[in-house]
Design an enzyme around this catalytic site. Structure first.
Site, short mmCIF file in Angstrom:
data_model
loop_
_atom_site.label_atom_id
_atom_site.label_comp_id
_atom_site.label_asym_id
_atom_site.label_seq_id
_atom_site.Cartn_x
_atom_site.Cartn_y
_atom_site.Cartn_z
N MET A 161 0.79 -1.16 -0.09
CA MET A 161 -0.03 -0.04 0.09
C MET A 161 0.82 1.21 0.16
O MET A 161 1.94 1.30 0.67
CB MET A 161 -1.01 -0.06 1.29
CG MET A 161 -0.27 0.00 2.65
SD MET A 161 -1.91 0.17 3.64
CE MET A 161 -0.90 -0.19 5.37
N TYR A 426 4.16 2.33 12.39
CA TYR A 426 3.35 1.73 11.46
C TYR A 426 1.71 2.00 11.76
O TYR A 426 1.28 1.95 12.56
CB TYR A 426 3.56 0.26 11.39
CG TYR A 426 4.56 -0.23 10.58
CD1 TYR A 426 5.18 0.51 9.67
CD2 TYR A 426 5.40 -1.42 10.82
CE1 TYR A 426 6.56 -0.03 8.87
CE2 TYR A 426 6.21 -2.05 10.36
CZ TYR A 426 6.92 -1.12 9.07
OH TYR A 426 8.13 -1.71 8.64
N GLU A 427 1.21 2.24 10.37
CA GLU A 427 -0.45 2.23 10.29
C GLU A 427 -0.92 3.34 11.24
O GLU A 427 -1.97 2.91 11.83
CB GLU A 427 -0.82 1.12 10.53
CG GLU A 427 -0.17 -0.15 9.92
CD GLU A 427 -0.18 0.16 8.33
OE1 GLU A 427 -0.93 0.60 7.69
OE2 GLU A 427 0.61 -0.50 7.61
N GLY A 428 -0.39 4.40 11.12
CA GLY A 428 -0.74 5.29 12.30
C GLY A 428 0.11 5.30 13.56
O GLY A 428 -0.31 4.09 14.03
#
Length: 567
Positions: A161, A426-428
């Site tokens: 992504m 990661y991921e926020g």
């Protein structure tokens, strides 16, 4: 040291603590019987023990490199990935129409944790693909699904992504990548993306990038973002990887850890892409992938914690130093035992929270009940943030158990700390997770939180007959958490919530961890009782400080001037 997957812990938590039997009782997951779950966990454990764990050190000592535009991966990673793909582990929860097993997310979560314990650098690759699979299942056209999903599920292709850009960071709405229609249903994608995990490799036929970009008529901000599939190689008329797309790996980042996982700067120069979902609705589609990844990253933290713990306890059993009773090794020292007990019980709590989140996801999918949906949404930021915080803390303590040898790279203790550190980003970041918890996840007035607290208090009431002191401590902590939750939802100035958001999340995790340990102790196993006693007496009291900070408001933080903070 040899790694051993904690299969028994998963079985115990699923059977007796987090409610997995209710998942297996649904029509959707009726095949997830006890025997099936045992077989999945056992076989995944063997893969991790025998194939993946031996690769972990290779990834650290022999990083992925970029040579003449080609990413060369660490020794053995190609064979390790092949074992993951051939075993069907990527598509455990994927749609069977395209080759998946359609098994519960709870099992996928357990397997992902084991793989992260064994070799986090390599496990990141299938985790990204799993998230992409879920995003395509929910948002892609039938044609895209039929072409991409079988290849992704089989592991022939892998997915990434692409969100972050140099000028945007966590502010995804500030991205500048462009998408221009070609007039034939495809789009020209141009722009630069950074921090792309596993942007390329030398062991899959194709790499499929999900890329956020703006169409020419897009408005500013997050409402003007669309999502596109941009493959490394454009599939030909037979669905095989064809000509190279107009994209490239510009460089690989030099990181403090996860050396075996290539993190790239990507450049797209009029690359061919296909729209996923509706125009200007790309962020919603990408969040499907991100929410999947948030739970996955949470168990990465737990997994690394498990690896660090096993490494530390093995060293403590062997290292002779000082005058201690018993075997004469440092595991007999009180402070070493304190660290190891803290590590062990925190891992169990974080693992239980993650599996509880996964059970809620499965129950929502199986029943469509909005309360399960809300519970899964509420627990996701807690599972992500607490799991990764535990990963960092346990790996840090693992170095301390080793003493001076922990600072020496040859022991391998430091690798766990270096590798896990990025999971809190990661991921926020964990701060973003906490702000999401006290803002968007509290838009229901705190109802999802209160339902969880009702269950915790009811379980504590039941446990009072067996463990009166421990149960009273858990019940009292839940009441303090309830009062803090009521205070939070009453605040209209969001800075009053945000300033204590991380503390609230950690306080909630401490109380829920105590509930998990108390529930485990009710099964009567002597070791589980000792673990519950340690956690509730030693670690649960931290909730008092956390929740006091959460209720303090923003004044003490916001009254500092910029100059005072700089000085």
């Amino acid at each position: 040291m040899p790694y051993r997957a904690p299969v028994q812990d998963y079985r115990f938590l699923m059977d007796h603590v987090v409610g997995f039997p209710a998942v297996a009782a649904t029509d959707r997951f009726s095949e997830a019987t006890t025997d099936m779950a045992d077989a999945i966990l056992t076989e995944a454990g063997k893969l991790c023990d025998d194939v993946l764990a031996p690769l972990n050190r290779n990834g650290d000592l022999h990083p992925a490199v970029l040579e003449n535009g080609i990413v060369r991966t660490s020794p053995g990673f190609s064979d390790g990935y092949a074992a993951i793909a051939e075993g069907g582990w990527i598509g455990i929860s994927a749609d069977p129409e395209f080759g998946g097993m359609a098994l519960p997310m709870t099992l996928t979560t357990a397997v992902n944790e084991m793989m992260a314990s064994a070799c986090l650098s390599l496990q990141l690759n299938p985790l990204m693909t799993q998230g992409q699979i879920e995003a395509l299942e929910h948002h892609a056209s039938d044609a895209i699904k039929e072409l991409y999903l079988p290849k992704l599920i089989s592991g022939e292709w892998c997915g990434t992504m692409n969100l972050t850009e140099p000028q945007a960071g966590s502010d995804v709405g500030a991205l500048r990548s462009k998408a221009e229609p070609n007039g034939d249903g495809t789009f020209k994608i141009s722009g630069q993306k950074i921090y792309i995990s596993w942007a390329d490799n030398d062991f899959t036929e194709n790499v499929c990038h999900l890329v956020l970009a703006r169409l020419p008529d897009a408005v500013d901000g997050v409402k003007g973002i669309s999502l596109f599939m941009v493959p490394k190689r454009i599939p030909d008329e037979n669905g095989a990887p064809g000509v190279a797309n107009s994209l490239r790996v510009v460089s690989l980042e030099h990181k403090m850890g996860l050396h075996g996982s290539p993190t790239a700067v990507m450049e797209y120069d009029n690359a061919v892409g296909w729209l996923i979902g509706e125009e200007h609705a790309g962020l919603a589609a990408m969040f499907t992938m991100m929410n999947n990844a948030r739970l996955g990253v949470g168990v990465q933290g737990v997994g690394v914690a498990e690896g660090a713990y096993q490494h530390a306890v093995t060293y403590a059993m062997d290292r002779k130093q000082g005058k201690a009773s018993g075997a004469g090794t440092i595991i007999e020292h009180a402070d070493v035992r304190r660290m190891l007990a803290s590590m062990k019980t925190d891992i169990f709590a974080a693992r239980g929270i993650a599996l509880s989140c996964a059970v809620a996801i499965d129950m929502e999918q199986a029943t469509g009940d909005v309360e399960w949906r809300d519970r899964a949404a509420f627990l996701t930021p807690i599972a992500k943030a607490f799991g990764t915080e535990v990963g960092m803390d346990v790996s840090h303590q693992g170095i301390q158990v080793h003493g001076g040898m922990g600072f020496i790279e040859e022991t391998g203790a430091a690798q766990y700390s270096r590798d896990v550190r990025v999971t809190a980003i990661y991921e926020g970041t964990n701060g973003i997770q906490a702000m999401d918890l006290v803002a968007r996840k509290m838009m229901d007035g705190g109802e999802a939180a209160m339902r969880l607290l009702d269950e915790i208090e009811q379980a504590a009431e039941t446990a009072k007959a067996t463990f009166p002191v421990l149960a009273e401590q858990v019940w009292s902590a839940a009441e303090t958490l309830r009062e803090t939750t009521e205070w939070l939802v009453s605040q209209t100035d969001m800075n009053d919530r945000f300033s204590g958001a991380v503390s609230y999340l950690m306080g909630f995790a401490r109380v829920m961890g105590a509930h998990i340990h108390l529930t485990a102790a009710m099964q009567g196993d002597a070791t589980r009782v000792k673990m519950a006693e340690f956690y509730i007496r030693r670690l649960l009291p931290e909730h008092v400080s956390y929740l006091a900070q959460a209720r303090d408001g923003a004044d003490a933080i916001m009254e500092f001037t910029n100059e005072e903070l700089v000085a």
